[in-house]
Design a protein around this motif. Structure first.
Motif, PDB file in Angstrom:
ATOM      1  N   CYS A 125       0.870  -0.865   0.174  1.00  7.95           N
ATOM      2  CA  CYS A 125       0.084   0.158  -0.301  1.00  7.95           C
ATOM      3  C   CYS A 125       0.946   1.358   0.185  1.00  7.95           C
ATOM      4  O   CYS A 125       1.981   1.376   0.530  1.00  7.95           O
ATOM      5  CB  CYS A 125      -1.054  -0.089   1.037  1.00  7.95           C
ATOM      6  N   LYS A 127      -0.546   4.849   1.172  1.00  5.09           N
ATOM      7  CA  LYS A 127      -0.288   4.958   2.057  1.00  5.09           C
ATOM      8  C   LYS A 127       0.340   4.469   3.444  1.00  5.09           C
ATOM      9  O   LYS A 127       1.454   4.870   4.132  1.00  5.09           O
ATOM     10  CB  LYS A 127      -0.992   5.061   2.835  1.00  5.09           C
ATOM     11  N   THR A 128       0.168   2.951   3.899  1.00  7.21           N
ATOM     12  CA  THR A 128       0.761   2.446   5.144  1.00  7.21           C
ATOM     13  C   THR A 128       1.882   1.329   4.925  1.00  7.21           C
ATOM     14  O   THR A 128       1.799   1.493   5.792  1.00  7.21           O
ATOM     15  CB  THR A 128      -0.481   1.829   6.052  1.00  7.21           C
ATOM     16  N   GLN A 129       2.445   1.054   4.075  1.00  4.54           N
ATOM     17  CA  GLN A 129       3.131   0.201   3.530  1.00  4.54           C
ATOM     18  C   GLN A 129       2.417  -1.111   3.808  1.00  4.54           C
ATOM     19  O   GLN A 129       3.676  -1.953   4.016  1.00  4.54           O
ATOM     20  CB  GLN A 129       4.382   0.345   4.366  1.00  4.54           C
ATOM     21  N   ARG A 145      -6.638  -2.036  -5.475  1.00  3.63           N
ATOM     22  CA  ARG A 145      -6.516  -1.392  -4.263  1.00  3.63           C
ATOM     23  C   ARG A 145      -6.270  -2.459  -3.030  1.00  3.63           C
ATOM     24  O   ARG A 145      -6.537  -3.198  -2.999  1.00  3.63           O
ATOM     25  CB  ARG A 145      -7.977  -0.631  -4.980  1.00  3.63           C
ATOM     26  N   CYS A 149      -6.884   0.531   4.510  1.00  3.20           N
ATOM     27  CA  CYS A 149      -7.350   1.771   4.359  1.00  3.20           C
ATOM     28  C   CYS A 149      -9.004   2.430   4.328  1.00  3.20           C
ATOM     29  O   CYS A 149      -9.521   1.104   3.805  1.00  3.20           O
ATOM     30  CB  CYS A 149      -7.038   2.834   3.567  1.00  3.20           C
ATOM     31  N   GLN A 153      -6.094   2.668  -1.397  1.00  3.48           N
ATOM     32  CA  GLN A 153      -5.138   3.559  -2.123  1.00  3.48           C
ATOM     33  C   GLN A 153      -4.513   2.325  -3.086  1.00  3.48           C
ATOM     34  O   GLN A 153      -4.304   1.466  -3.117  1.00  3.48           O
ATOM     35  CB  GLN A 153      -3.831   3.891  -0.582  1.00  3.48           C
TER      36      GLN A 153
END
Length: 244
Positions: A125, A127-129, A145, A149, A153
């Motif tokens: 991801c 955003k969050t990795q 995706r 999240c 993302q």
């Protein structure tokens, strides 16, 4: 080479160990990666500019890796045998630190593998990795995706690009600090920080061995070297070590 059997071995592997399995090295002599500039497909900036191109590039690499014809070779199998021997005999540890993004070490049976440059069969991801497995030849698109999240993302390749910090650096340096032998197999000696591991090992007083098709860029830093195809040299070295 050292005569007594080392207890803890750290082995760095590069593209040369997978070459005989049919995995092509990314970078050609002209500096292009499969006809693409490195900046286009192997940098965060390239991904930001053209995520479709980057996804397509790694989709093609993933499809190649998942081709049934691609299998671990004798070098991969020999290292798995060495690790199993050390574990079964309670001798010590064998740690593989690989620059490769394929899973051929694991397919051969190696368990203690650190992928410092990421893994082709995983996504993460943006955003969050958070990392997810992607063991399918189905192409990844920007419509795919994450599930982590509230607002899903994009999922990028789980690859360390130029300008990003490799994975497991603290763990690698810890393993080197506990090692009795450092070995590099199929590496060019061009890409840092991996190319600096031999200097780290020498500073710790470790014997160092290069197994390569030809001398690497940092060959002079190794205390011993054996040249030839990995499918020949690695099984021979492992056999000599197990039988010592």
């Amino acid at each position: 080479m050292q005569k007594s059997q080392p207890k803890n071995i750290v082995i760095l592997t590069g593209a040369g160990i997978s070459a005989d399995s049919g995995i092509a090295t990314f970078r050609a002599s002209d500096g292009l990666w499969e006809k693409h500039n490195i900046e286009e497909v192997a940098t965060p900036e390239g991904y930001a500019r053209n995520p479709e191109l980057v996804q397509r590039f790694y989709n093609e690499r993933r499809a190649q890796l998942l081709d049934p014809k691609i299998k671990p070779n004798r070098a991969h199998s020999a290292l798995a045998e060495l690790e199993a021997h050390y574990q079964n005999k309670g001798i010590g540890s064998v740690t593989i630190v690989t620059q490769n993004i394929d899973d051929l070490h694991q397919r051969a049976g190696s368990k203690n593998v650190m992928h410092m440059h990421g893994e082709l069969l995983k996504l993460r991801c943006v955003k969050t990795q958070q990392v997810v497995e992607w063991r399918s030849a189905k192409p990844v698109t920007n419509a795919d995706r994450c599930q982590c999240c509230t607002s899903p993302q994009a999922l990028r390749p789980h690859i360390v690009w130029f300008g990003e910090m490799p994975f497991y650096m603290d763990e690698i340096h810890y393993k080197l600090s506990r090692a009795d032998l450092f070995v590099a197999i199929g590496t060019s000696g061009h890409v840092y920080p991996a190319a600096g591991f031999v200097a780290n090992a020498r500073s710790l007083g470790l014997p160092t061995l290069e197994l390569n098709l030809e001398a690497s860029q940092n060959a002079s830093q190794f205390t011993d070297s054996i040249y030839g195809r990995a499918t020949d040299t690695v099984p021979q070295w492992v056999h000599s070590l197990i039988c010592s």
